[in-house]
Design a protein around this motif. Structure first.
Motif, short mmCIF file in Angstrom:
data_model
loop_
_atom_site.label_atom_id
_atom_site.label_comp_id
_atom_site.label_asym_id
_atom_site.label_seq_id
_atom_site.Cartn_x
_atom_site.Cartn_y
_atom_site.Cartn_z
N UNK A 1 1.21 -1.07 -0.07
CA UNK A 1 0.02 -0.04 0.02
C UNK A 1 0.71 1.21 -0.09
N UNK A 2 2.03 0.65 0.60
CA UNK A 2 3.07 2.06 1.33
C UNK A 2 3.09 2.72 -0.27
N UNK A 3 3.83 1.45 -1.51
CA UNK A 3 4.50 2.11 -2.45
C UNK A 3 3.46 2.59 -3.56
N UNK A 4 1.90 2.00 -3.54
CA UNK A 4 1.72 2.51 -4.25
C UNK A 4 0.92 3.75 -3.79
N UNK A 5 0.54 4.46 -3.72
CA UNK A 5 -0.13 5.23 -2.86
C UNK A 5 1.12 6.85 -2.74
N UNK A 6 2.94 6.17 -2.63
CA UNK A 6 4.08 7.02 -3.13
C UNK A 6 3.66 7.79 -4.18
N UNK A 7 3.50 6.31 -5.09
CA UNK A 7 3.50 6.79 -6.75
C UNK A 7 2.62 7.57 -6.86
N UNK A 8 1.04 7.63 -6.58
CA UNK A 8 -0.37 7.85 -6.83
C UNK A 8 -0.10 9.43 -6.22
N UNK A 9 0.79 9.84 -5.63
CA UNK A 9 1.35 11.13 -4.83
C UNK A 9 1.96 11.63 -6.17
N UNK A 10 3.09 11.37 -6.96
CA UNK A 10 3.54 11.43 -7.31
C UNK A 10 3.45 12.04 -8.79
#
Length: 656
Positions: free
Chosen positions: A554-563
């Motif tokens: 989940x962390x990896x996915x939300x980081x990419x979403x924010x970028x």
């Protein structure tokens, strides 16, 4: 004349009672108490008899009136001194309050502040002031000491009647007021002022019906019963917390009045007092958060001031005063300096208190690498500290054994979330009951909430600081999803109760909601919510969770979403908050790229992505280096570059 004699004897009796109470509360064991009180009574009686024999009726009335005023002034000072000499952080248990003069640290106050509504989130305002402080810009501002708040500057000819002081929540406005009153009551300062009447708006909100200005004064300060204020008296009114005012303050619509004994709706009385129709010679000091500053018309204010909290030197002074072990104080200060996010927040005195509460305990028991480095970690540890206070010592090894009161935390979180959009910090009994909180058990929330019982009117509750409300709202939102599969952003209905919401979808929704806000009211809430999704922080609150699971994917996915969101070109403020969000997720990849670009000297040629531009602005605005002169020629010459770097240009002392 008999009426005056009767009043003076009544005041003597009242003064003696106040004097005795004053000594007993301070635990003063003095064999001369009875003698002193007798001398006080006998002295006034002798004076009265002297007047009766030597003076005519008019002279006697005037002399007795002066004697009454002297007694009333002394009685009021005793009451306010007793009330203001201690400061309570959270709901103070017996023996927990601190002597104000021991920990009080001067605050940075400047003349001049915008009177319009400020839509920036208050943490963003702190960050702006931090940049100005680092840039040396604050040195160009006119700094004012609290004791000189009503003193005109050399170039100002007019006397100052009304001062409006603005500052974000928790920046120290009420403590500043408390210190001002205490110095007057202890006769250290402001000896020309006969009476100071502090009237917080949170108390005035509860006063109903028609009343005169004298009725209001006598209600809150019974010591003044019988006082007849005129323009000949040197009086100050302190109206603290304009942002908490629930009155319309209809300056244009309200009728004018100039009689202090004339009854009228409270709103009419207050607007006429501020406008100067009532007691034109009285001094008025109003404090407020920035968003409410425009409630007072500019023509009613002679001086605008801004309270900016602690500068870097004052932060250290505070920690050294509060922590007697100077070795520990140095360790705490060094840790705060290492985290730019924490260091910036420490401009807020309340956050300094939170940091001191958390770090002092943890630094005593753990290694420095385990201490909180992000806001979410700091506030989670603070919540844990409050949960275990008085029950057990906290270390991260016994997190399973933390005595959580799940019901109380969820109820507080519900209250926090429901009132977050209006940034409402003030609550009454009906608000608590609506969220399932028993007002009689609010003491379990010591350190998170404060309560104040207003004379005959009821009890007022508030969170210690807006950021605590935002954190509890995030805890409520996160636990609602994890434990009950409830998405707080969606209206609850029967059809949605069975709908499953994945954590990643919930976090994406929260990011979108925060970006939609034009004044950033969900910025800090979002940072906390994302931080709670980290496994390391989730472990700290595992006692509140009915089920746990890995959130690394989940962390990896939300980081990419924010970028990706940087490409949508949100406002500079929202972009900078997204960088802070990545920081809460322990992702500094964007920020790390920028020093490489800057050191290589290729920024004048590099075409940066939207995310990289935002990271560059973030690095420049939060750099410890002074922004005395910002040279745009170091960057690529383009319209995009100018637009992207405008926030930095605005904050720099000068720009090329």
């Amino acid at each position: 004349m008999k009426e005056l004699e009767k009043r003076i004897h009544g005041f003597i009796k009242q003064e003696l009672e106040i004097y005795r109470t004053h000594l007993m509360k301070r635990n003063i064991k003095n064999n001369n108490v009875e003698k002193d009180t007798w001398n006080l009574k006998q002295g006034v009686l002798n004076m009265t008899q002297y007047f009766l024999k030597k003076m005519n009726h008019e002279d006697l009335a005037e002399a007795l009136q002066k004697e009454l005023i002297g007694i009333q002034e002394h009685a009021l000072k005793c009451k306010l001194s007793e009330k203001c000499c201690h400061v309570c952080e959270g709901i103070a248990q017996q023996g927990e309050s601190t002597i104000l003069n021991k920990i009080y640290t001067d605050l940075y106050i400047t003349e001049g502040a915008a009177g319009q509504v400020n839509k920036d989130h208050e943490v963003r305002l702190i960050q702006k002031n931090n940049v100005k402080a680092d840039a040396g810009e604050l040195q160009q501002d006119v700094q004012i000491e609290c004791k000189n708040m009503f003193e005109p500057l050399p170039e100002q000819e007019r006397p100052i009647r009304t001062v409006l002081t603005q500052g974000v929540a928790g920046i120290g406005k009420s403590i500043c007021v408390q210190k001002f009153i205490l110095d007057w009551a202890e006769e250290k300062e402001y000896k020309n002022i006969q009476f100071i009447f502090p009237l917080p708006f949170r108390e005035l909100n509860l006063k109903k019906g028609r009343q005169s200005l004298m009725d209001i004064i006598c209600f809150f300060f019974p010591e003044t019963e019988g006082l007849r204020l005129t323009d000949q008296h040197n009086v100050m009114f302190i109206l603290d917390g304009l942002d908490e005012c629930q009155l319309p303050l209809a300056f244009q619509k309200n009728n004018n009045m100039n009689n202090v004994s004339e009854a009228a709706p409270l709103d009419v009385v207050l607007t006429n007092l501020i406008k100067g129709n009532l007691l034109p010679s009285a001094q008025i000091w109003i404090t407020t958060r920035p968003a409410a500053a425009s409630k007072i018309p500019a023509e009613c204010v002679e001086r605008m001031t801004e309270l900016r909290g602690f500068n870097d030197q004052q932060k250290e002074q505070y920690f050294r005063k509060r922590i007697t072990d100077q070795v520990m104080a140095n360790k705490l200060i060094d840790h705060i300096r290492e985290s730019r996010s924490l260091h910036i927040m420490c401009h807020i005195p309340v956050f300094c208190w939170i940091s001191a509460t958390v770090l002092q305990k943890i630094l005593e028991e753990t290694e420095s690498e385990e201490t909180p480095k992000t806001l979410t970690e700091m506030y989670t540890c603070f919540l844990i500290f409050q949960a275990v206070q008085g029950n057990m010592k906290y270390t991260r090894k016994n997190a399973f054994d933390i005595p959580w009161d799940k019901e109380a935390i969820m109820a507080l979180g519900k209250l926090s979330f429901q009132h977050l959009e209006e940034s409402n910090l003030i609550f009454y009994i009906e608000d608590l009951e609506e969220c399932g909180i028993d007002p009689s058990k609010i003491l379990i929330c010591s350190g998170l909430c404060t309560q104040e019982t207003v004379r005959f009117l009821g009890t007022v509750f508030s969170f210690v600081h807006l950021s605590i409300q935002e954190f509890l709202a995030a805890v409520f939102a996160y636990l609602s999803l994890k434990n009950d599969n409830r998405n707080v952003f969606e209206p609850q209905s029967t059809s949605q109760e069975s709908k499953t919401t994945e954590l990643i979808d919930f976090l994406k929704t929260a990011v979108d909601k925060a970006l939609e806000s034009d004044h950033g009211h969900l910025d800090l809430f979002l940072r906390f919510l994302l931080g709670l999704s980290l496994e390391s922080n989730e472990k700290l609150i595992r006692g509140l969770l009915t089920q746990t699971g890995s959130s690394s994917d989940c962390r990896k996915e939300i980081v990419e979403y924010i970028k990706i969101k940087f490409k949508e070109n949100p406002s500079p403020e929202r972009s900078i908050n997204l960088i802070y969000c990545l920081n809460e997720l322990n992702d500094d990849s964007l920020v790390k790229e920028i020093p490489e670009y800057m050191s290589s000297g290729i920024l004048s040629e590099a075409k940066l992505s939207p995310a990289q531009w935002s990271a560059l602005v973030f690095v420049l605005l939060t750099s410890k280096e002074k922004l005395d002169e910002f040279d745009l020629k170091k960057f690529i010459r383009s319209e995009e570059c100018l637009n992207r770097l405008l926030p930095v240009v605005k904050e720099a002392t000068s720009a090329l």
